[in-house]
Enzyme design. Sequence first.
Site, short mmCIF file in Angstrom:
data_model
loop_
_atom_site.label_atom_id
_atom_site.label_comp_id
_atom_site.label_asym_id
_atom_site.label_seq_id
_atom_site.Cartn_x
_atom_site.Cartn_y
_atom_site.Cartn_z
N ARG A 267 -1.03 21.82 12.12
CA ARG A 267 -2.12 20.98 11.61
C ARG A 267 -1.65 20.14 10.42
NH1 ARG A 267 -4.79 19.43 7.04
NH2 ARG A 267 -4.54 21.56 6.26
N ASP A 268 -1.44 20.76 9.31
CA ASP A 268 -1.09 20.02 8.09
C ASP A 268 0.26 19.33 8.23
OD1 ASP A 268 -1.37 19.09 5.51
OD2 ASP A 268 -0.67 20.93 4.58
N HIS B 261 3.63 22.19 -2.31
CA HIS B 261 4.46 21.10 -1.77
C HIS B 261 5.76 21.04 -2.56
CE1 HIS B 261 1.64 18.60 0.90
NE2 HIS B 261 1.07 19.77 0.70
N ASN C 213 5.31 19.87 2.91
CA ASN C 213 5.00 21.20 2.42
C ASN C 213 6.27 22.02 2.20
OD1 ASN C 213 1.93 21.39 2.83
ND2 ASN C 213 2.61 20.67 4.82
N HIS D 225 -0.55 27.13 -1.75
CA HIS D 225 -0.12 26.11 -0.79
C HIS D 225 0.67 25.07 -1.58
CE1 HIS D 225 -1.08 23.54 2.90
NE2 HIS D 225 -0.49 22.70 2.09
N CYS E 24 0.03 14.53 2.69
CA CYS E 24 -1.40 14.28 2.70
C CYS E 24 -1.65 12.78 2.85
CB CYS E 24 -2.04 14.78 1.40
SG CYS E 24 -3.80 14.41 1.27
#
Length: 308
Positions: A13-14, A215, A255, A213, A246
Amino acid sequence: MAHRVTVYEVGPRDGLQNEARTVPTADKLALIGALAAAGLRRIEASSFVSPRWIPQLADAAEVTAALPAADGTSYVVLVPNAKGLDRLAVALSRAGEGHPPVEAAVFLSASETHNRKNLNRTVAETLGELEALVPAALARGLRVRGYVSTVWGCPYEGPVDPGRAADIVERLLALGCHQVSLGDTIGVGTPNQTRRILALLRARARPEQIALHMHDTRGTALANVLAGLEEGVTTFDASIGGLGGCPYAPGASGNLATEDLVYMLDGMGLETGVDFRKLVAAGALAQRLVGRTLPGKALQAELARAGG
């Protein structure tokens, strides 16, 4: 420091949401299957956001309905609003017998400007919507995870008061989220800053209710993970090969790479349940699917060694 750590995979997803090349549904499912086969037990599979916002995830219903069953593996999909929750419910109703567990995730930002860019509403307005959305998801039998972006800094406002994130975390937990992931969306965090943020949360949340989370924009993601481990955090989000970014955070790079995280945790003697060899194979698959070299350092080192 806990002996066991949960590696929460966000690549499907991300990771994929920012890729220019459209990845077909069957290939997404192949990647998800490879990640589950590597031993990852929590995988973020897609998002029921509007396809106009993120065309890469327009097949969220198809992906969700066909998620591969793997022993002990559960999946997570993002739901931005009531319509997204309804779409998730329809997708699950179309899934066959033995479909693996799926939970919902809700999200907002700690900074007003990023929240407006991402969700087109204020933080207060978003929290108001979540007061209905989270209980509605729970009523459907779904567990709910929360995300708070821009906790360490905002691409538009700069430094963010950690008290804002702490207040939001407290609200999300009170609504029924079982865990809240704190996002360093633009990768500006440093270990001392991470310790200060987690110290502020200590009185409001148990360690298992918090995830990080990170980066790796400035190369500090693993250092922040180590600080989180020292503060009792046991769940860390990561993306296969370092995929991701993002769309509403200019300049934000990928990430933290799952392979980098697992390599460090393995080296520290911490249990993850992840097979590193199979994880590298999943990373190689992800690289082929997006058609470019991925930034994960451990992945590239292992691929180079295999090629040499």
